[in-house]
Design a protein around this motif. Structure first.
Motif, PDB file in Angstrom:
ATOM      1  N   UNK A  92      40.627  20.464  46.434  1.00 15.27           N
ATOM      2  CA  UNK A  92      39.409  20.856  45.741  1.00 15.27           C
ATOM      3  C   UNK A  92      38.996  22.218  46.275  1.00 15.27           C
ATOM      4  N   UNK A  93      38.498  23.080  45.394  1.00  9.97           N
ATOM      5  CA  UNK A  93      38.216  24.458  45.765  1.00  9.97           C
ATOM      6  C   UNK A  93      36.756  24.811  45.494  1.00  9.97           C
ATOM      7  N   UNK A  94      36.294  25.829  46.219  1.00  4.33           N
ATOM      8  CA  UNK A  94      34.957  26.385  46.033  1.00  4.33           C
ATOM      9  C   UNK A  94      35.079  27.902  46.074  1.00  4.33           C
ATOM     10  N   UNK A  95      34.564  28.582  45.055  1.00  4.60           N
ATOM     11  CA  UNK A  95      34.667  30.036  44.958  1.00  4.60           C
ATOM     12  C   UNK A  95      33.278  30.655  44.968  1.00  4.60           C
ATOM     13  N   UNK A  96      33.172  31.829  45.569  1.00  8.66           N
ATOM     14  CA  UNK A  96      31.877  32.504  45.610  1.00  8.66           C
ATOM     15  C   UNK A  96      31.659  33.339  44.351  1.00  8.66           C
ATOM     16  N   UNK A 101      36.248  35.058  37.362  1.00 10.10           N
ATOM     17  CA  UNK A 101      37.427  35.017  36.492  1.00 10.10           C
ATOM     18  C   UNK A 101      38.506  34.134  37.091  1.00 10.10           C
ATOM     19  N   UNK A 102      38.694  34.228  38.396  1.00 17.20           N
ATOM     20  CA  UNK A 102      39.661  33.358  39.071  1.00 17.20           C
ATOM     21  C   UNK A 102      39.267  31.897  38.887  1.00 17.20           C
ATOM     22  N   UNK A 103      37.986  31.580  38.999  1.00 16.88           N
ATOM     23  CA  UNK A 103      37.522  30.198  38.821  1.00 16.88           C
ATOM     24  C   UNK A 103      37.898  29.675  37.444  1.00 16.88           C
ATOM     25  N   UNK A 112      40.439  21.451  40.420  1.00 14.07           N
ATOM     26  CA  UNK A 112      39.032  21.123  40.659  1.00 14.07           C
ATOM     27  C   UNK A 112      38.388  22.300  41.381  1.00 14.07           C
ATOM     28  N   UNK A 113      37.623  23.103  40.634  1.00 13.71           N
ATOM     29  CA  UNK A 113      37.147  24.392  41.130  1.00 13.71           C
ATOM     30  C   UNK A 113      35.652  24.542  40.919  1.00 13.71           C
ATOM     31  N   UNK A 114      34.890  24.439  41.993  1.00 12.63           N
ATOM     32  CA  UNK A 114      33.455  24.703  41.939  1.00 12.63           C
ATOM     33  C   UNK A 114      33.233  26.204  42.118  1.00 12.63           C
ATOM     34  N   UNK A 156      43.141  38.225  48.917  1.00 16.92           N
ATOM     35  CA  UNK A 156      43.471  39.600  49.277  1.00 16.92           C
ATOM     36  C   UNK A 156      43.303  40.579  48.119  1.00 16.92           C
ATOM     37  N   UNK A 157      43.676  40.175  46.915  1.00 14.21           N
ATOM     38  CA  UNK A 157      43.633  41.084  45.774  1.00 14.21           C
ATOM     39  C   UNK A 157      42.260  41.084  45.122  1.00 14.21           C
ATOM     40  N   UNK A 158      41.964  42.173  44.404  1.00 13.11           N
ATOM     41  CA  UNK A 158      40.739  42.191  43.589  1.00 13.11           C
ATOM     42  C   UNK A 158      41.056  42.060  42.104  1.00 13.11           C
ATOM     43  N   UNK A 159      42.319  41.718  41.777  1.00 17.58           N
ATOM     44  CA  UNK A 159      42.736  41.531  40.394  1.00 17.58           C
ATOM     45  C   UNK A 159      42.941  40.041  40.121  1.00 17.58           C
ATOM     46  N   UNK A 160      42.273  39.492  39.094  1.00 21.39           N
ATOM     47  CA  UNK A 160      42.339  38.047  38.860  1.00 21.39           C
ATOM     48  C   UNK A 160      43.743  37.482  38.739  1.00 21.39           C
ATOM     49  N   UNK A 161      44.653  38.168  38.054  1.00 20.33           N
ATOM     50  CA  UNK A 161      46.012  37.637  37.896  1.00 20.33           C
ATOM     51  C   UNK A 161      46.699  37.507  39.247  1.00 20.33           C
ATOM     52  N   UNK A 162      46.558  38.513  40.098  1.00 21.65           N
ATOM     53  CA  UNK A 162      47.161  38.465  41.425  1.00 21.65           C
ATOM     54  C   UNK A 162      46.440  37.462  42.315  1.00 21.65           C
ATOM     55  N   UNK A 163      45.125  37.335  42.142  1.00 15.90           N
ATOM     56  CA  UNK A 163      44.367  36.343  42.913  1.00 15.90           C
ATOM     57  C   UNK A 163      44.889  34.934  42.622  1.00 15.90           C
ATOM     58  N   UNK A 164      45.136  34.647  41.351  1.00 18.61           N
ATOM     59  CA  UNK A 164      45.649  33.330  40.986  1.00 18.61           C
ATOM     60  C   UNK A 164      47.028  33.106  41.600  1.00 18.61           C
ATOM     61  N   UNK A 165      47.876  34.122  41.576  1.00 20.04           N
ATOM     62  CA  UNK A 165      49.191  34.010  42.210  1.00 20.04           C
ATOM     63  C   UNK A 165      49.051  33.687  43.695  1.00 20.04           C
ATOM     64  N   UNK A 166      48.073  34.306  44.355  1.00 24.61           N
ATOM     65  CA  UNK A 166      47.845  34.043  45.778  1.00 24.61           C
ATOM     66  C   UNK A 166      47.522  32.569  46.009  1.00 24.61           C
ATOM     67  N   UNK A 167      46.613  32.029  45.212  1.00 21.87           N
ATOM     68  CA  UNK A 167      46.195  30.633  45.382  1.00 21.87           C
ATOM     69  C   UNK A 167      47.371  29.695  45.138  1.00 21.87           C
ATOM     70  N   UNK A 168      48.133  29.945  44.081  1.00 22.15           N
ATOM     71  CA  UNK A 168      49.247  29.070  43.739  1.00 22.15           C
ATOM     72  C   UNK A 168      50.349  29.137  44.791  1.00 22.15           C
ATOM     73  N   UNK A 169      50.619  30.330  45.294  1.00 23.04           N
ATOM     74  CA  UNK A 169      51.654  30.491  46.314  1.00 23.04           C
ATOM     75  C   UNK A 169      51.227  29.867  47.626  1.00 23.04           C
TER      76      UNK A 169
END
Length: 245
Positions: A92-96, A101-103, A112-114, A156-169
């Motif tokens: 389960x995740x929580x984003x600020x 966009x990542x959320x 599950x993303x709050x 680390x990234x400020x780009x949503x597509x790369x941010x999602x890759x970070x979370x998945x990896x």
């Protein structure tokens, strides 16, 4: 106790968090002689959420180790994929506020993303992370230093597509696309065209047959003009996190 000096080598992936003087292997660091390695590492700028193994003179130690004079400390970055925190509970995740966009993209994948918007402050975010056992995702280094967090990860990234890759990896979470509301994180349920009633534009009524509704906020969903773009996000995510059987 008397201050002591140790040598520290940070994994290059952690250089973002430390000053130039600490980016050279074997950099000298002065300690007070009573603080733990965890405190020393954090005092140099690295959140413990980003730290993997700690080694002193080649031997693995815990963050509670108190360094002695002359020791050589190696600080590794967290291993990938990172083991899930907790005792086998679902991720389960929580984003600020800065990761809206990542959320939405994570919810598209069924994670599950709050998401806290507007900003509720670091203390409230950390308390929610602990109370609901959610992994705090943030680009705020200070927030990730808070002790009460259940778990956390720096984005680390400020780009949503790369941010999602970070979370998945990093977490390799099980994916369940099209099962969560991208607006509120509620679970979706299938509904009939008749149940949709007058919420459908006339053109949509003629074109589509499959619909879903959020069980929490009532938001209606169907495949529309953006379906191709969303499909691409889902397929890319599946290429990073293969389906589990």
């Amino acid at each position: 106790m008397e201050p002591v000096e140790i040598q520290v080598a940070f994994d290059p992936r952690l250089h973002l968090f430390v000053g130039p003087a600490q980016r050279t292997a074997g950099a000298t660091v002065r300690c007070d002689g009573v603080s733990t390695l965890g405190h020393v590492v954090e005092s140099l700028g690295v959140p413990l959420t980003e730290v993997g193994a700690l080694r002193v003179d080649g031997a693995a130690v815990s963050a509670g180790h108190v360094p002695a004079a002359g020791e050589y400390l190696e600080v590794e970055a967290v291993g990938l994929p990172q083991p899930a925190p907790g005792a086998g509970a679902p991720l389960r995740f929580l984003l600020d506020i800065h990761l809206g966009t990542l959320a939405r993209r994570m919810r598209l994948l069924g994670l599950d993303t709050a998401y806290e918007n507007p900003d509720v402050g670091d203390a409230a975010l950390a308390a929610k992370s602990a109370a609901e056992e959610r992994i705090m995702l943030s680009r705020d280094r200070g927030l990730l230093h808070r002790r009460e967090l259940f778990a956390g990860a720096y984005i680390y990234s400020n780009r949503p597509a790369q941010q999602l890759d970070e979370v998945l990896t990093r977490f390799a979470p099980p994916l369940a696309p099209w099962t969560r509301c991208t607006s509120c994180n509620g679970e979706l349920r299938e509904i009939s065209k008749e149940e949709m009633g007058d919420r459908l534009p006339s053109g949509t009524q003629r074109t589509y047959e499959t619909f879903a509704e959020c069980s929490e906020c009532g938001q209606a969903y169907w495949r529309g003009a953006h379906a191709g773009h969303l499909d691409a996000i889902v397929q890319h995510a599946k290429s990073i996190v293969p389906e589990r059987r």
